[in-house]
Write a protein that holds these residues in place. Sequence first.
Motif, PDB file in Angstrom:
ATOM      1  N   ASP A 126      -3.750   5.338   1.187  1.00 61.11           N
ATOM      2  CA  ASP A 126      -4.593   4.274   0.628  1.00 61.11           C
ATOM      3  C   ASP A 126      -5.707   3.908   1.613  1.00 61.11           C
ATOM      4  OD1 ASP A 126      -3.352   4.069  -1.788  1.00 61.11           O
ATOM      5  OD2 ASP A 126      -2.392   2.127  -1.397  1.00 61.11           O
ATOM      6  N   LYS A 127      -6.824   3.506   1.053  1.00 61.30           N
ATOM      7  CA  LYS A 127      -7.981   3.148   1.874  1.00 61.30           C
ATOM      8  C   LYS A 127      -8.015   1.626   2.076  1.00 61.30           C
ATOM      9  CE  LYS A 127     -12.852   4.570   1.888  1.00 61.30           C
ATOM     10  NZ  LYS A 127     -13.844   5.272   1.047  1.00 61.30           N
ATOM     11  N   THR A 162     -11.447   2.834  -4.720  1.00 63.86           N
ATOM     12  CA  THR A 162     -10.494   3.504  -3.837  1.00 63.86           C
ATOM     13  C   THR A 162     -10.040   2.586  -2.709  1.00 63.86           C
ATOM     14  OG1 THR A 162     -12.273   4.368  -2.466  1.00 63.86           O
ATOM     15  CG2 THR A 162     -11.561   5.743  -4.317  1.00 63.86           C
ATOM     16  N   LYS A 190      -8.229  -0.306  -1.352  1.00 60.35           N
ATOM     17  CA  LYS A 190      -7.118  -1.074  -1.900  1.00 60.35           C
ATOM     18  C   LYS A 190      -6.973  -2.450  -1.251  1.00 60.35           C
ATOM     19  CE  LYS A 190      -6.043   2.194  -4.697  1.00 60.35           C
ATOM     20  NZ  LYS A 190      -6.643   2.086  -6.041  1.00 60.35           N
ATOM     21  N   LEU A 225      -2.427   5.095   6.575  1.00 58.47           N
ATOM     22  CA  LEU A 225      -3.496   4.616   5.691  1.00 58.47           C
ATOM     23  C   LEU A 225      -4.821   5.176   6.190  1.00 58.47           C
ATOM     24  CD1 LEU A 225      -2.265   0.922   5.501  1.00 58.47           C
ATOM     25  CD2 LEU A 225      -2.014   2.677   3.727  1.00 58.47           C
ATOM     26  N   LEU A 251       0.825  -1.215   0.000  1.00 55.02           N
ATOM     27  CA  LEU A 251       0.000   0.000   0.000  1.00 55.02           C
ATOM     28  C   LEU A 251       0.859   1.265   0.000  1.00 55.02           C
ATOM     29  CD1 LEU A 251      -2.565  -1.323   2.633  1.00 55.02           C
ATOM     30  CD2 LEU A 251      -2.910  -1.147   0.165  1.00 55.02           C
ATOM     31  N   SER A 252       0.196   2.358  -0.305  1.00 55.27           N
ATOM     32  CA  SER A 252       0.867   3.652  -0.365  1.00 55.27           C
ATOM     33  C   SER A 252       0.176   4.613   0.601  1.00 55.27           C
ATOM     34  CB  SER A 252       0.805   4.197  -1.798  1.00 55.27           C
ATOM     35  OG  SER A 252       1.475   3.305  -2.671  1.00 55.27           O
TER      36      SER A 252
END
Lengths: 395, 395, 395, 395
Positions: free
Chosen positions: A79-80, A131, A133, A102, A75-76
Amino acid sequence: MSGRHHLFIPGPSNLPDRVLRAMDRPTIDHRGPTFRALTFEMQRRLRWVFGCAGPVITYPASGSGAWEAAMVNTLSPGDKVLMCETGQFATLWHDIAGRLGLEAELIAGDWRHGADAEAIGAQLQADTGHTIKAVCVVHNETSTGCTSDIAAVRRAMDAAGHPALLMVDTISSLGSLPYRADDWGVDVTIAGSQKGLMLPPGLSFNAVSPKALAASETAKLPKSYWAWQPMIALNEKGFFPYTPATNTLYGVIEALKMMEEEGLDAIFARHARHAAATRAAAAAWGLELQCADPAQASDVLTTLRVPEGHSADALRATALERFDLSLGNGLGRLADKVFRIGHLGDLNDLSLMSAISGVEMSLGLVGIPHRKGGVLAAMDVLAGAPEAMAERGAA
Amino acid sequence: MSGRHHLFIPGPSNLPDRVLRAMDRPTIDHRGPTFRALTFEMQRRLRWVFGCAGPVITYPASGSGAWEAAMVNTLSPGDKVLMCETGQFATLWHDIAGRLGLEAELIAGDWRHGADAEAIGAQLQADTGHTIKAVCVVHNETSTGCTSDIAAVRRAMDAAGHPALLMVDTISSLGSLPYRADDWGVDVTIAGSQKGLMLPPGLSFNAVSPKALAASETAKLPKSYWAWQPMIALNEKGFFPYTPATNTLYGVIEALKMMEEEGLDAIFARHARHAAATRAAAAAWGLELQCADPAQASDVLTTLRVPEGHSADALRATALERFDLSLGNGLGRLADKVFRIGHLGDLNDLSLMSAISGVEMSLGLVGIPHRKGGVLAAMDVLAGAPEAMAERGAA
Amino acid sequence: MSGRHHLFIPGPSNLPDRVLRAMDRPTIDHRGPTFRALTFEMQRRLRWVFGCAGPVITYPASGSGAWEAAMVNTLSPGDKVLMCETGQFATLWHDIAGRLGLEAELIAGDWRHGADAEAIGAQLQADTGHTIKAVCVVHNETSTGCTSDIAAVRRAMDAAGHPALLMVDTISSLGSLPYRADDWGVDVTIAGSQKGLMLPPGLSFNAVSPKALAASETAKLPKSYWAWQPMIALNEKGFFPYTPATNTLYGVIEALKMMEEEGLDAIFARHARHAAATRAAAAAWGLELQCADPAQASDVLTTLRVPEGHSADALRATALERFDLSLGNGLGRLADKVFRIGHLGDLNDLSLMSAISGVEMSLGLVGIPHRKGGVLAAMDVLAGAPEAMAERGAA
Amino acid sequence: MSGRHHLFIPGPSNLPDRVLRAMDRPTIDHRGPTFRALTFEMQRRLRWVFGCAGPVITYPASGSGAWEAAMVNTLSPGDKVLMCETGQFATLWHDIAGRLGLEAELIAGDWRHGADAEAIGAQLQADTGHTIKAVCVVHNETSTGCTSDIAAVRRAMDAAGHPALLMVDTISSLGSLPYRADDWGVDVTIAGSQKGLMLPPGLSFNAVSPKALAASETAKLPKSYWAWQPMIALNEKGFFPYTPATNTLYGVIEALKMMEEEGLDAIFARHARHAAATRAAAAAWGLELQCADPAQASDVLTTLRVPEGHSADALRATALERFDLSLGNGLGRLADKVFRIGHLGDLNDLSLMSAISGVEMSLGLVGIPHRKGGVLAAMDVLAGAPEAMAERGAA
């Protein structure tokens, strides 16, 4: 105190002597040929227990480290992720996601049920922009004794046609409950050493799908220790990017050998037998289970509620002082309201009877209202035909 | 099979991890200074547990070796010894005496009582010529679960004014039942490692009084391995006349340290508690004890009779196969008629409950007529005030 | 192969049997009173070996995890850190800093010297805006066998009047070389279990100064697993925020007990003796040390260069195959050019002679030019007056 | 003291970790099915190492007990036995025979040679009335380091056409030197656990030929503990007439597995290599061997004489204090005149180098005249082609 301690917390579980002895060996060169052979054997055996064909990454870390690893690799920032409030451990995981930057959404829950696959599906369907992830589910919520149906979550995700990753915490279920990472389309399986794998705490795992691996190529959360790529690259050569916890790795191999000897189906059937006996005792005592849905009741542990106005911790203290019996405490909002009986790992019928008789005596000593005879109810289950039980367990 | 084996034979008893780990050490030079210190510490601790001031001789041998040692060191060919037929072990000892060339007289018994001090006294009074050189009594008859009152035997001997030596087999009682070699005027105490001392089998002991030592000066039975004199002479310097079983000696020290930490009175009280609970279970089941006199019922083990027409060995086989529980078999004339529950050594309440629940389930599975609820009766005892039990035990 | 393996890599080091046996125990409840007492004892003993009064945080992680922990707890994205290229491990640390989003500056080095305190001082003096937030130094560079003078680095920082934190990697020095975190003004000491502490790999440590703790209040790098605050808060109550590696913690206490028994000064003197003997062997063989400055030569390991055109790895392979001797390999740019002899941890003179004789025989077998007699030179050192050596070591 | 103790006495030998760990297990019911399987496997493996087809009897006893057992089972009071004074252990065996009421004749020896087969043959030829019932020879005299040629003794007996039994003490040779009980016509082989079998002391053995078994039918020496008949009868069912030393039996199986894995020929070749290296060191030092005939020099241990006017015990004390090295002392008439280096059991080249370097340093420290460089001479042997050595060893 004389005799052996009776450890019935829902993990760390009891260590077989074989595992302890296997670890009681000199540490070897982690860059030599003997170590390489050990790595390859361990990886093969780990894939077997996870039910996966891809890499299983082994960290010298607790299970919470493996949670963090799953997220930072895929993840970044911002991110959701979607989570379900099944209990204390789902809540902790949610907290970690927030600390890592996050946006973690938590589907509210009552701590008496597993994850709601329908609710997950609904959220995903509403998320037309994709959205979200990752969907993160705890397979066996160790605070409540409720399981979540991972295959159902997968179906809900598929039905929604949503590309989010599926991450599953099997810390307290792997090796105790049926689990099949690849069959169920799980992208990251998070596990730990100290529960169904019958090992001391100190190792945790990420079993990684090709999709998760692909996500790791572009994930932007900062990472070094947890980075999958160098781990996978070196593991393929039989080594590790940093000094691994060699002696515990000896134990991994021995524990997985034992599990192969007993057979996964037999292991799961055994856990089902012991859970059935424990729930029979609870019913006989007249104590309510924290898990409100019998279909979700865990075969790993049983969480029992004490009647309003009574203290679960007083019961646990008496069990410990008088009978050298460790029971699990209530966590978070369940503190002092419940106690937990772990019946996972290296266990058999008569050891379980130790725990059940210890609980029954402690209930009496501490004055919690209950009916006597939980032990008799448990014995009725345990003395039943083992084949029948095995089938029930495997079903 | 998963989990730990449940060992409830009346010896070898369960080994504490501390003892196993203490033995899990390199063997050292048995002629060096570290070994000398070990010998001295061991002797000091052994005298404490025997309740004697004189030498305690440690043989690498089974208990039957220590029987032989007691006789070959003190007696001459054709000497007369007086024994009591308390059960299988008394009978074996009698056989050994015969094989060694002694004239062994056996006061007949019914295998349901301890030694008859009055009968011994009568025999000694009749032996005006003092042809009887030794009286040999088994303190705790492991085949029947009956104890003999050693102090009463001593009083009977004193009352008869008879100079015979008093030899007592404490193989299954030392460290489990109150015993005081010097206070009770015992000349040779025979003991073994694998029962109350919580050690693996392989060592046996002779605790020797000055009177026995004097007898050894003129005893004519041939002897070499068992000879006390060179053993005592070398032990005084910290060594042994032959290579001792060093690793087991490490265990002796650790086990005796543990016993000191718990305290002998607490240990005896614990054995009494566990015996009381086991007998309560037997009564609830409606099974008869082999020991016919409650005052002589052993706190080390309980021997239970199965009803006529039923097989104790079938029960034991079921307990082993279904529950990984080892129970003691009927010996000699009691074969298949009784089973024995050992409750000695490193044990606690909940482990005992394992055994009792295993027996109760096995009784049902194998179809031996019994009433359910032995487990409840045992729990009533175990959940009782521990202080009260301790007093009863020590009394 | 018969006999024991000869492990002479510079860590993991040889585990004492006492440590292995201490870990060969059942895992206990990590939320119970016995565990709490264990935590408190461990913390007290750890502070002693680090020479600090503040908290020592114990991670289930490798040493590289503790590097990461030191940085994420004290620094914010883009922060500048100053490092010295002493060898492979300093380079790895530098890489980690980069991966975490820090701006890591590396003072170039030749991999044959320790950190240059003067160069550090110069950089700090030039940094008038105090943009450098931390100076990171490896105390004992395990790839080269060169030590860095931490006290000198501290003096250089003080002379520059610069407020940067001082972070020191003592992974391969703690417990082997004199080290005093508080006296030397170190803000974060990073250490691992598997070297001088004589433990298996799997634990790492951060010893934290008040200044570092203050920095952690405002540090912005994301963190969860490594976060000091919840760890310190729970440690103060005797517990951990996640399941700790209990069995290894048993080992920590046993190892630190052993170190207390031997005494830190005696331990350091012993390492100095063994290093002197090893260097004497190297000189006799005519092999060059990788460490170019004798004053910086490590007492933990010795890194030896093989002559141009020869393969250090061939030597190592022969030592392993023929003599069951594991030597350390050349890392990074030193691959195949050097081999490393670890002489740290639980070691004594004759075990060191095993390694030295194994190296000498392997040099001959593999055809590396050398003079015979390294063993004699080492023996001359080892048979010298131990007190003199001890003084030299402590000096 | 730091590091491992260096045990180089000629037994007890170093225990492999595998053997120690195998013994570090709960004791099981010695009358149950698991134990029965263990007995059968042990018997099969023991016959393999003795090279016999008949029963091997396992006593919880030291080797001296097995001497006694061999005699009391086969002989009657006043029987004549022929022995050879090869050293201290032959002398002790002779003493035992006398104490048991046998007429033991000792062929005088100088303690520097093995048994004289010719002299034995001459005595037997002179014994036309066949009054000699047994010839008793020590295969490897542990006090002197001289071996006896058992096959030659057998040939001498056959040449004399004499029906005496042949009894051989292999206590320190079995598993270290080539030995074939059946091929060499040995009637009773006496052995112990703590030497070549790599076990702790506490077990001893009698391997029995059909002829010896026949003799036991009529032998009249009193016996009970040592009696073969009940042992053989119960062993055939998988059990023992008294509680066996179960945990050491676990070790027997593990040790014999290890020996099978390495292979007896490889084991013997290894012992030969190590003996050759040790003798090379002795020659380099200029110390005389106690064994005067190089063809009889033992591969199990080397007994070295110190020059007149010097104390071997002072050397040993220095080796122990300074280097934690245990060497064997001089026994009986050799006290303080010799020291013994054991190179048997679980050993490899570099561990042997520990001992040799420790002896060389101690010789210097204690001022015994010697030439330096024993270590170099030993290394020349050990670094030689292993195949060549293996052949020499097997020859």
